[in-house]
Design an enzyme around this catalytic site. Sequence first.
Site, PDB file in Angstrom:
ATOM      1  N   LYS A 118       0.799  -1.232   0.000  1.00 13.20           N
ATOM      2  CA  LYS A 118       0.000   0.000   0.000  1.00 13.20           C
ATOM      3  C   LYS A 118       0.832   1.284   0.000  1.00 13.20           C
ATOM      4  O   LYS A 118       0.389   2.301  -0.500  1.00 13.20           O
ATOM      5  CB  LYS A 118      -0.970   0.003   1.180  1.00 13.20           C
ATOM      6  CG  LYS A 118      -2.098  -0.995   0.991  1.00 13.20           C
ATOM      7  CD  LYS A 118      -3.282  -0.678   1.867  1.00 13.20           C
ATOM      8  CE  LYS A 118      -4.445  -1.594   1.567  1.00 13.20           C
ATOM      9  NZ  LYS A 118      -4.230  -2.971   2.097  1.00 13.20           N
TER      10      LYS A 118
ATOM     11  N   GLU B 251      -9.987   6.204   4.455  1.00  9.74           N
ATOM     12  CA  GLU B 251     -10.533   5.110   5.244  1.00  9.74           C
ATOM     13  C   GLU B 251      -9.459   4.041   5.393  1.00  9.74           C
ATOM     14  O   GLU B 251      -8.480   4.040   4.656  1.00  9.74           O
ATOM     15  CB  GLU B 251     -11.735   4.501   4.513  1.00  9.74           C
ATOM     16  CG  GLU B 251     -11.377   3.526   3.371  1.00  9.74           C
ATOM     17  CD  GLU B 251     -10.662   4.167   2.188  1.00  9.74           C
ATOM     18  OE1 GLU B 251     -10.843   5.386   1.979  1.00  9.74           O
ATOM     19  OE2 GLU B 251      -9.917   3.447   1.481  1.00  9.74           O
TER      20      GLU B 251
ATOM     21  N   SER C 270       1.554  -9.740  -0.875  1.00 10.46           N
ATOM     22  CA  SER C 270       1.217  -8.314  -0.737  1.00 10.46           C
ATOM     23  C   SER C 270       1.630  -7.707   0.593  1.00 10.46           C
ATOM     24  O   SER C 270       1.836  -6.501   0.679  1.00 10.46           O
ATOM     25  CB  SER C 270      -0.271  -8.107  -0.985  1.00 10.46           C
ATOM     26  OG  SER C 270      -1.044  -8.934  -0.137  1.00 10.46           O
TER      27      SER C 270
HETATM   28  C1  LIG Z   1      -5.123  -3.989   1.854  1.00 13.41           C
HETATM   29  C2  LIG Z   1      -4.417  -5.221   1.579  1.00 13.41           C
HETATM   30  C3  LIG Z   1      -4.836  -6.077   0.543  1.00 13.41           C
HETATM   31  C4  LIG Z   1      -6.062  -5.846  -0.277  1.00 13.41           C
HETATM   32  O1  LIG Z   1      -6.059  -4.691  -1.048  1.00 13.41           O
HETATM   33  P1  LIG Z   1      -5.954  -4.716  -2.627  1.00 13.41           P
HETATM   34  O2  LIG Z   1      -6.304  -3.335  -3.022  1.00 13.41           O
HETATM   35  O3  LIG Z   1      -6.938  -5.718  -3.134  1.00 13.41           O
HETATM   36  O4  LIG Z   1      -4.573  -5.085  -2.967  1.00 13.41           O
HETATM   37  C5  LIG Z   1      -4.080  -7.204   0.290  1.00 13.41           C
HETATM   38  N1  LIG Z   1      -2.992  -7.493   1.027  1.00 13.41           N
HETATM   39  C6  LIG Z   1      -2.567  -6.704   2.041  1.00 13.41           C
HETATM   40  C7  LIG Z   1      -1.365  -7.094   2.806  1.00 13.41           C
HETATM   41  C8  LIG Z   1      -3.265  -5.537   2.337  1.00 13.41           C
HETATM   42  O5  LIG Z   1      -2.845  -4.766   3.339  1.00 13.41           O
END
Ligand SMILES: *Cc1c(COP(=O)(O)O)cnc(C)c1O
Length: 401
Positions: free
Chosen positions: A96, A118, A383
Amino acid sequence: MDYKNYFKHYPDSKGEFAGYGGAYLPPPLEPVFAEIIAAYNKISNDAKFIEELRSIRKHYQGRPTPVYHAKRLSDDNGGAQIYLKREDLNHTGAHKLNHCMGEGLLAKYMGKKKLIAETGAGQHGVALATAAAYFGLECEIHMGEVDIAKEAPNVSRMKLLGAKVVPVTHGLKTLKEAVDSAFGAYMEDIDNAIYCIGSVVGPHPFPMLVRDFQRVVGIEAREQIQEMTGALPDAVCACVGGGSNAMGIFSAFLDDPVELYGVEPLGKGTKLGEHAATMLYGKPGIIHAFRCYLLQDENGDPAPVHSIASGLDYPGVGPEHCMLKDTERVTYGGCSDDDCMVAFFKLCRLEGLIPAIESSHAVHYALELAKKMKQGTVLVNLSGRGDKDLDFVIENYGFGE
Ligand SMILES: *Cc1c(COP(=O)(O)O)cnc(C)c1O
């Protein structure tokens, strides 16, 4: 579809991806968004902006993040080899920050003083509070009370970073209500503030802008995996909440002979309210001023959703994903609460990596896919890291013995 000139054509001049997306705004907000679009179009082509963002990524965020061959995990699983794009190593522990630093830099160039957003799991809130501190901007984060209780360490982080955390107490007290609340606060402070959405969702230009800032993930990973294996991966997997980490990694492979898989949360059952599998069970509708596949109740309103991963429990999904589903360029599948925890513990024990519960959805799907493929390579966007989830995991699943 023409993927050679893809980024020129999508979104189109109306901010749409084959009819999804757009900007269903109240009239007073139309000029405000026109201003953001104009500023973004100008600034994103400005050499100074690009150079500053590049420098931030390298010296502050720690990019490029590595691609890692998860050999023990792959051998234990059998079949195709699994490679992980290590966004867990991006500063703040998830992908993010890629769009938050971009949004913060845009705010700086636009002369804004305050970032409003948010947050679900708290990852977007932490990333944005980080960007605000970096750029010397005020920061206000709206968060559902349920998520505040579940993600206490991230609430502390936001406060340490100087952000004001606003608890949201209506409805289900999770992500959807937090978006409503943050949007309301933004409407009250339009000249001074900019709204920084946490995924490839919301009205145009946000799905485009967030995707563009996340493209670095795919660009790096495509080069890295070719360096490591001498070839493109056979498949790429990413979890899909709003869809930003998935768009980030998919965007680099759209024009390649590579299978792309988006993984949604199947939660704990198939009934409305038990999952957040928008692509599987939703139909087109409007949420938060854009059109997308949407989980809807009998009145067409956004339905309650559930996922073990706070970052995935959103009843809508990014408009670009909706187009990529309809054109069948991306295959959307799912992973349940319990299955993702199987992958979570495997990564802990076999690789020494504690993944985010969100990311564990993609890992589980990739493991199943790799078994079916028998050989080849699967690239997964890891992610984020799971430190934020530890209390929840241990309370509900123990130590995975
Ligand atoms: C917020 C988050 C997601 C989901 O958000 P996307 O916009 O779908 O990528 C996925 N993995 C992590 C670690 C997150 O913090």
